[in-house]
Design a protein around this motif. Structure first.
Motif, PDB file in Angstrom:
ATOM      1  N   ARG A  54      -5.411 -96.456   9.080  1.00 10.41           N
ATOM      2  CA  ARG A  54      -6.447 -97.186   8.753  1.00 10.41           C
ATOM      3  C   ARG A  54      -7.609 -96.114   7.965  1.00 10.41           C
ATOM      4  N   THR A  55      -8.648 -96.874   7.594  1.00 10.39           N
ATOM      5  CA  THR A  55      -9.808 -96.056   6.543  1.00 10.39           C
ATOM      6  C   THR A  55     -10.884 -95.287   7.544  1.00 10.39           C
ATOM      7  N   THR A  70     -15.043 -90.637  15.518  1.00 11.77           N
ATOM      8  CA  THR A  70     -14.566 -92.264  15.562  1.00 11.77           C
ATOM      9  C   THR A  70     -15.023 -92.434  17.066  1.00 11.77           C
ATOM     10  N   LYS A  76      -6.770 -95.146  17.748  1.00 14.53           N
ATOM     11  CA  LYS A  76      -6.516 -93.382  17.060  1.00 14.53           C
ATOM     12  C   LYS A  76      -6.555 -92.510  18.052  1.00 14.53           C
TER      13      LYS A  76
HETATM   14  C1  LIG Z   1     -14.937 -97.869   4.257  1.00 14.60           C
HETATM   15  C2  LIG Z   1     -14.503 -97.824   5.823  1.00 14.60           C
HETATM   16  C3  LIG Z   1     -14.931 -96.636   6.495  1.00 14.60           C
HETATM   17  C4  LIG Z   1     -14.503 -96.542   7.754  1.00 14.60           C
HETATM   18  N1  LIG Z   1     -15.020 -95.382   8.478  1.00 14.60           N
HETATM   19  C5  LIG Z   1     -14.580 -95.075   9.852  1.00 14.60           C
HETATM   20  C6  LIG Z   1     -14.883 -93.926  10.332  1.00 14.60           C
HETATM   21  O1  LIG Z   1     -15.446 -92.719   9.813  1.00 14.60           O
HETATM   22  N2  LIG Z   1     -14.816 -93.801  11.712  1.00 14.60           N
HETATM   23  C7  LIG Z   1     -14.129 -94.834  12.666  1.00 14.60           C
HETATM   24  O2  LIG Z   1     -13.748 -94.797  13.580  1.00 14.60           O
HETATM   25  N3  LIG Z   1     -13.611 -96.097  11.878  1.00 14.60           N
HETATM   26  C8  LIG Z   1     -14.175 -96.263  10.465  1.00 14.60           C
HETATM   27  N4  LIG Z   1     -13.816 -97.519   9.912  1.00 14.60           N
HETATM   28  C9  LIG Z   1     -13.193 -98.546  10.705  1.00 14.60           C
HETATM   29  C10 LIG Z   1     -11.397 -98.177  10.756  1.00 14.60           C
HETATM   30  O3  LIG Z   1     -10.812 -98.282   9.643  1.00 14.60           O
HETATM   31  C11 LIG Z   1     -10.924 -98.799  11.938  1.00 14.60           C
HETATM   32  O4  LIG Z   1     -11.028-100.330  11.857  1.00 14.60           O
HETATM   33  C12 LIG Z   1     -11.507 -98.572  13.378  1.00 14.60           C
HETATM   34  O5  LIG Z   1     -11.733 -97.363  13.482  1.00 14.60           O
HETATM   35  C13 LIG Z   1     -10.288 -98.806  14.384  1.00 14.60           C
HETATM   36  O6  LIG Z   1      -9.092 -98.123  14.089  1.00 14.60           O
HETATM   37  P1  LIG Z   1      -8.016 -97.916  15.094  1.00 14.60           P
HETATM   38  O7  LIG Z   1      -8.053 -99.268  16.186  1.00 14.60           O
HETATM   39  O8  LIG Z   1      -6.828 -97.946  14.615  1.00 14.60           O
HETATM   40  O9  LIG Z   1      -8.567 -96.792  16.201  1.00 14.60           O
HETATM   41  C14 LIG Z   1     -13.890 -97.476   8.500  1.00 14.60           C
HETATM   42  C15 LIG Z   1     -13.492 -98.891   7.873  1.00 14.60           C
HETATM   43  C16 LIG Z   1     -13.694 -98.865   6.455  1.00 14.60           C
HETATM   44  C17 LIG Z   1     -13.367 -99.971   5.718  1.00 14.60           C
END
Ligand SMILES: Cc1cc2nc3c(=O)[nH]c(=O)nc-3n(C[C@H](O)[C@H](O)[C@H](O)COP(=O)(O)O)c2cc1C
Length: 204
Positions: A54-55, A70, A76
């Motif tokens: 993921r991002t 996070t 994660k």
């Molecule tokens: C541009 C962008 C930035 C993101 N930054 C974060 C971040 O810094 N921390 C975070 O937890 N999720 C961030 N997300 C959301 C994650 O991609 C992800 O959907 C979310 O953390 C859940 O992930 P998991 O289910 O694999 O733990 C971001 C998504 C995008 C598109």
């Protein structure tokens, strides 16, 4: 070839490459003094054994470790509790660069996590509070109402209990450089138990 921090090694094309990849990383990564970023793909080992990616935002590079933040209830976080290893991939297509860092992950201190929260935009601070399964399953209108209700009378926000920070200590670093008129190549570094790094040039 094994080199110690501070030394300079010759790359296979004859140009000097930093012997310490952390120095090179510092020159590639933007300063995060103005807030978090850039984004990076965080890859972990899923609990089912498949890769999970993921991002996330790069919160900070402290010269040794890459920090990200996070929700402690996230997948994660569970994956990193089970196996504290990860890879992050950063890409800058406009300058034909990619950096892949693989390493060991550890929780940051509460003080550091608080500082990172304070550096987030207001939007991301609120998001850390209202980002749960219930809200995610609601309609867009209902989510807007919940957001507005939460925002009222809360000029300053503390991090929620679920706010957590991790830092990745590199064991491998791969610097990819593309070119419009030459083959791409990679500088591949591997950390050794003595703290030194070996370095090789690989094709793209
Ligand atoms: C541009 C962008 C930035 C993101 N930054 C974060 C971040 O810094 N921390 C975070 O937890 N999720 C961030 N997300 C959301 C994650 O991609 C992800 O959907 C979310 O953390 C859940 O992930 P998991 O289910 O694999 O733990 C971001 C998504 C995008 C598109």
């Amino acid at each position: 070839m094994t080199v110690l921090p501070g030394q300079v090694a010759a790359s296979t094309d004859g140009a000097a490459a930093p012997a310490d990849p952390l120095v090179l990383a510092a020159s590639w990564l933007p300063s995060t003094e103005d807030g978090p970023g850039p984004t990076m793909t965080l890859s972990t080992l899923g609990l089912d054994g498949y890769p999970a990616a993921r991002t996330v935002l790069l919160s900070r590079f402290d010269g040794e470790r890459l920090h990200f933040h996070t929700d402690s209830r996230s997948r994660k976080a569970a994956e990193l509790a089970a196996l504290p290893r990860a890879a992050v991939t950063l890409v800058w297509p406009e300058v034909a660069r990619q950096l892949v860092v693989v390493g060991d992950v550890a929780r940051v201190t509460d003080a550091e996590a608080r500082a990172a929260y304070a550096a987030r935009t207001r939007y991301l601070q609120v998001l850390a509070w209202v980002n749960d399964h219930e809200a995610a399953a609601d309609t867009a209108d209902r989510r807007r109402e919940l957001w507005a209700a939460f925002e009222q009378d809360r000029p300053e926000l503390e991090p929620p209990d679920s706010w957590v920070g991790f830092a990745l200590t590199p064991v491998r670093m791969l610097f990819w450089r593309g070119s419009t008129d030459a083959a791409s190549n990679r500088l591949a570094y591997e950390r050794h138990p003595d703290g030194g790094w070996s370095q090789e040039s690989w094709p793209g």
